[in-house]
Design an enzyme around this catalytic site. Structure first.
Site: not given
Length: 401
Positions: A135, A219, A248
């Site tokens: 994702f 990532d 994040k």
């Protein structure tokens, strides 16, 4: 439906259920409009690294907001320069490293796609490899890196040139050819259920990308900024990537992302190939500096490691629990049957916020600041939720035992 749900249904796009109307937070707890208190062990989906309303975060926002908030990408600011240098140091890029500050993880991954194209296009290499279960975001480019049909199918055709590799060393070996420009991979796949890659996968990916003159881009939107107990998860593997994306936890709740490059990859972008109006604005940069500085100054990474072990040990042996995955405070709790949604709902009813990324996995990603009290509260509430679901979902064998 309550009044706030009526308002949400009328005014907001229907893109997912909203469980409560939260009005304030402090530390690892939040309160809804009815005054109900919840223990937040999802942390805004691995975002709230310092919890809610942490004094360091609050002071950084207030101080910078009263000084300089936004100046556009025509100018630099002291906070932006400080953050870029800090990220280079924490990632270990060396002097040649470079940083681009964006607004989110998906934006950082969009830039990673462009980095891959800049590297490969001059030689006719356009293939980008991704791993099954990945994702990487919801915008069209990042979504094209995300091989989940439910997310992608409504928006096909995707960006071309993306090839999915099975999560195995054999598949990795077979994936490389002279069309590959880059491989983009999460060290731990958060949205897939906190799935760890096979032993040696990242090391072999580094060897293969180097051998085929391709980039290795990691990532670390979920795993970066200390979430796994290291500043970046790749630092546990001994490899050096060509680029890393992060977001994040870096802003502890303030929207911010970054692409960090190493070595020759730092020379690929040039004026006109990318930019962002809001990226690296003084307010976001100041908050990230305060957050990362506090994590470093108070040795919170050690707490991340210690509390992660404490939580994994604590859930072992609870009803329905089959094991755990992940590192630090990014933990997937495996269930012995596909009742994760029911467990999440039972936990919510008891005042505990967690989530269910797959049918048989519960994900927790609490604040780095949690202590014995929060761990004990979590284990009590989680055990109660598990027991309630176990009682209502007994298998035939259990029923007749």
């Amino acid at each position: 439906m309550t009044d706030w749900q009526d308002d949400a249904s009328r005014d907001l796009m229907s893109l997912g259920g909203r469980l409560a109307l939260l009005t304030r937070g402090e530390g690892s707890h939040v309160w809804d409009a009815d005054g109900t208190r919840y223990l937040d062990f999802l942390g805004g989906i691995a975002v709230n690294s310092l919890g809610h309303a942490h004094p360091v975060f609050v002071e950084a926002v207030a101080t910078q907001a009263a000084t300089l908030t936004h100046v556009s990408n025509y100018f630099a600011s002291p906070a932006q320069l400080e953050l870029a240098a800090r990220l280079k140091r924490l990632a270990g890029t060396g002097e040649r490293g470079r940083v681009f500050l964006a607004n989110s993880g998906t934006e950082a991954n969009e830039m990673a796609i462009k980095l891959a194209r800049l590297h490969g296009n001059p030689r006719g290499r356009t293939t980008i490899l991704v791993v099954e279960g990945a994702f990487h975001g919801r915008t069209m480019g990042a979504l094209s890196l995300t091989p989940k049909a439910a997310y992608r199918d409504p928006f096909e055709p995707a960006v071309p040139g993306i090839r999915t590799v099975a999560r195995s060393l054999d598949a990795l070996e077979q994936a490389f050819d002279d069309t590959v420009a880059a491989m983009i991979v999460e060290p731990i796949q958060g949205e897939a259920g906190v799935v760890e890659l096979p032993d040696g996968f990242l090391q072999r990916a580094r060897e293969l990308t180097s051998a085929h003159d391709a980039l290795l881009i990691l990532d670390e939107v979920q795993t970066g900024s200390g979430r796994t107990g290291e500043w970046f998860a790749f630092q546990r593997t001994g490899i050096v990537p060509d680029a890393v994306t992060v977001a994040k936890s870096i802003g502890a709740g303030f929207p911010l992302g970054a692409l960090i490059t190493f070595g020759d990859a730092s020379d690929l972008f040039y004026p006109g190939t990318h930019n962002s109006t809001f990226g690296g604005n003084p307010l976001a940069s100041a908050v990230a500096n305060a957050v990362l500085g506090h994590i470093e100054d108070t040795d919170l990474l050690q707490n991340v490691q210690d509390r992660g072990r404490q939580l994994r040990d604590g859930v072992a042996g609870l009803p329905l629990v089959a094991g755990t995955r992940g590192a630090g405070l990014l933990i997937g709790i495996l269930l012995d049957r596909p009742v994760a949604a029911e467990v999440r709902a039972a936990a919510h009813q008891r005042g505990l916020i967690i989530n269910a990324p797959t049918d048989d996995v519960i994900r927790i990603a609490p604040a780095y600041t949690i202590g014995d009290a929060e761990v004990a509260e979590f284990l009590t509430l989680f055990a109660a939720a598990l027991e309630a679901v176990a009682e209502t979902t007994k298998t035939p064998t259990e029923t007749h035992a």
